[in-house]
Design a protein around this motif. Structure first.
Motif, PDB file in Angstrom:
ATOM      1  N   GLY A   1       0.806  -1.209   0.000  1.00 41.66           N
ATOM      2  CA  GLY A   1       0.000   0.000   0.000  1.00 41.66           C
ATOM      3  C   GLY A   1       0.839   1.259   0.000  1.00 41.66           C
TER       4      GLY A   1
ATOM      5  N   HIS B   1      -1.139   8.717   7.203  1.00 43.07           N
ATOM      6  CA  HIS B   1      -2.184   7.741   6.887  1.00 43.07           C
ATOM      7  C   HIS B   1      -1.599   6.638   6.023  1.00 43.07           C
TER       8      HIS B   1
ATOM      9  N   TYR C   1      -2.744   3.501   3.397  1.00 40.60           N
ATOM     10  CA  TYR C   1      -3.845   2.988   2.581  1.00 40.60           C
ATOM     11  C   TYR C   1      -3.379   1.726   1.867  1.00 40.60           C
TER      12      TYR C   1
ATOM     13  N   ASP D   1      -7.784   0.250  -1.594  1.00 41.59           N
ATOM     14  CA  ASP D   1      -8.526   1.473  -1.258  1.00 41.59           C
ATOM     15  C   ASP D   1      -8.171   2.643  -2.163  1.00 41.59           C
ATOM     16  N   VAL D   2      -7.111   2.518  -2.937  1.00 40.99           N
ATOM     17  CA  VAL D   2      -6.658   3.612  -3.802  1.00 40.99           C
ATOM     18  C   VAL D   2      -7.284   3.448  -5.175  1.00 40.99           C
TER      19      VAL D   2
ATOM     20  N   LEU E   1      -9.534   8.229  -3.489  1.00 34.94           N
ATOM     21  CA  LEU E   1     -10.058   7.212  -2.586  1.00 34.94           C
ATOM     22  C   LEU E   1     -11.536   6.955  -2.879  1.00 34.94           C
TER      23      LEU E   1
ATOM     24  N   GLU F   1      -6.725  12.064  -0.644  1.00 32.35           N
ATOM     25  CA  GLU F   1      -5.692  12.427   0.329  1.00 32.35           C
ATOM     26  C   GLU F   1      -4.614  13.193  -0.416  1.00 32.35           C
TER      27      GLU F   1
END
Length: 153
Positions: A82, A92, A94, A98-99, A115, A121
């Motif tokens: 990630g 954060h 990810y 989730d990307v 996202l 982000e």
């Protein structure tokens, strides 16, 4: 490390040119506050500054310099698991699932991770101010995303 690093499934990026501005600015602010603390022992209108006032002025300079130096903190780290985005204060992490994408909108000052639910982000580590360094960082990040099977969409 201020450069973009991309080796075998790992990308790390830090802003490059902000260092040329933030460090001298922080030094100037701190020195000006220090000099002011020493020179303003007695003002022209007769106001007497005590030692505690002088110490406070130096302390204010240190706090302001520290706030300026927060601009050096941003970093992006990406690997097969990630993406970790550290901006000036918060960090954060990810997962690639989730990307939804990696973009650099026209006119934006920094890149961003797209996202779910139309959220994003900001990636302060990849700044338009860095020019070719930012372009290379975006290429590396997108190449890593493709390499692990999350194609840009």
């Amino acid at each position: 490390m201020s450069a973009s690093t991309s080796t075998n499934g790992f990308v790390q990026v830090r802003p490059k040119r902000v260092r040329n501005v933030a460090v001298p600015a922080a030094i100037v602010v701190f020195v000006v506050c220090g000099v002011a603390a020493v020179m303003l022992r007695r003002t022209s209108n007769g106001l007497l500054l005590t030692v505690s006032d002088q110490v406070a002025m130096v302390g204010i300079g240190a706090v302001l310099a520290g706030l300026i130096l927060l601009s050096l903190r941003p970093r992006l780290r990406a690997d097969e698991n990630g993406v970790e985005v550290r901006n000036s204060i918060l960090t954060h992490r990810y997962s690639w699932s989730d990307v939804r994408g990696v973009s650099f909108p026209e006119g934006a000052s920094c890149a961003r991770l797209e996202l779910p639910d139309d959220e994003y982000e900001s990636i302060s580590a990849i700044q338009s101010f860095d020019g070719e360094h930012a372009v290379r960082a975006m290429r590396d990040l997108r190449a890593l995303r493709r390499e692990i099977g999350h194609i840009e969409g």
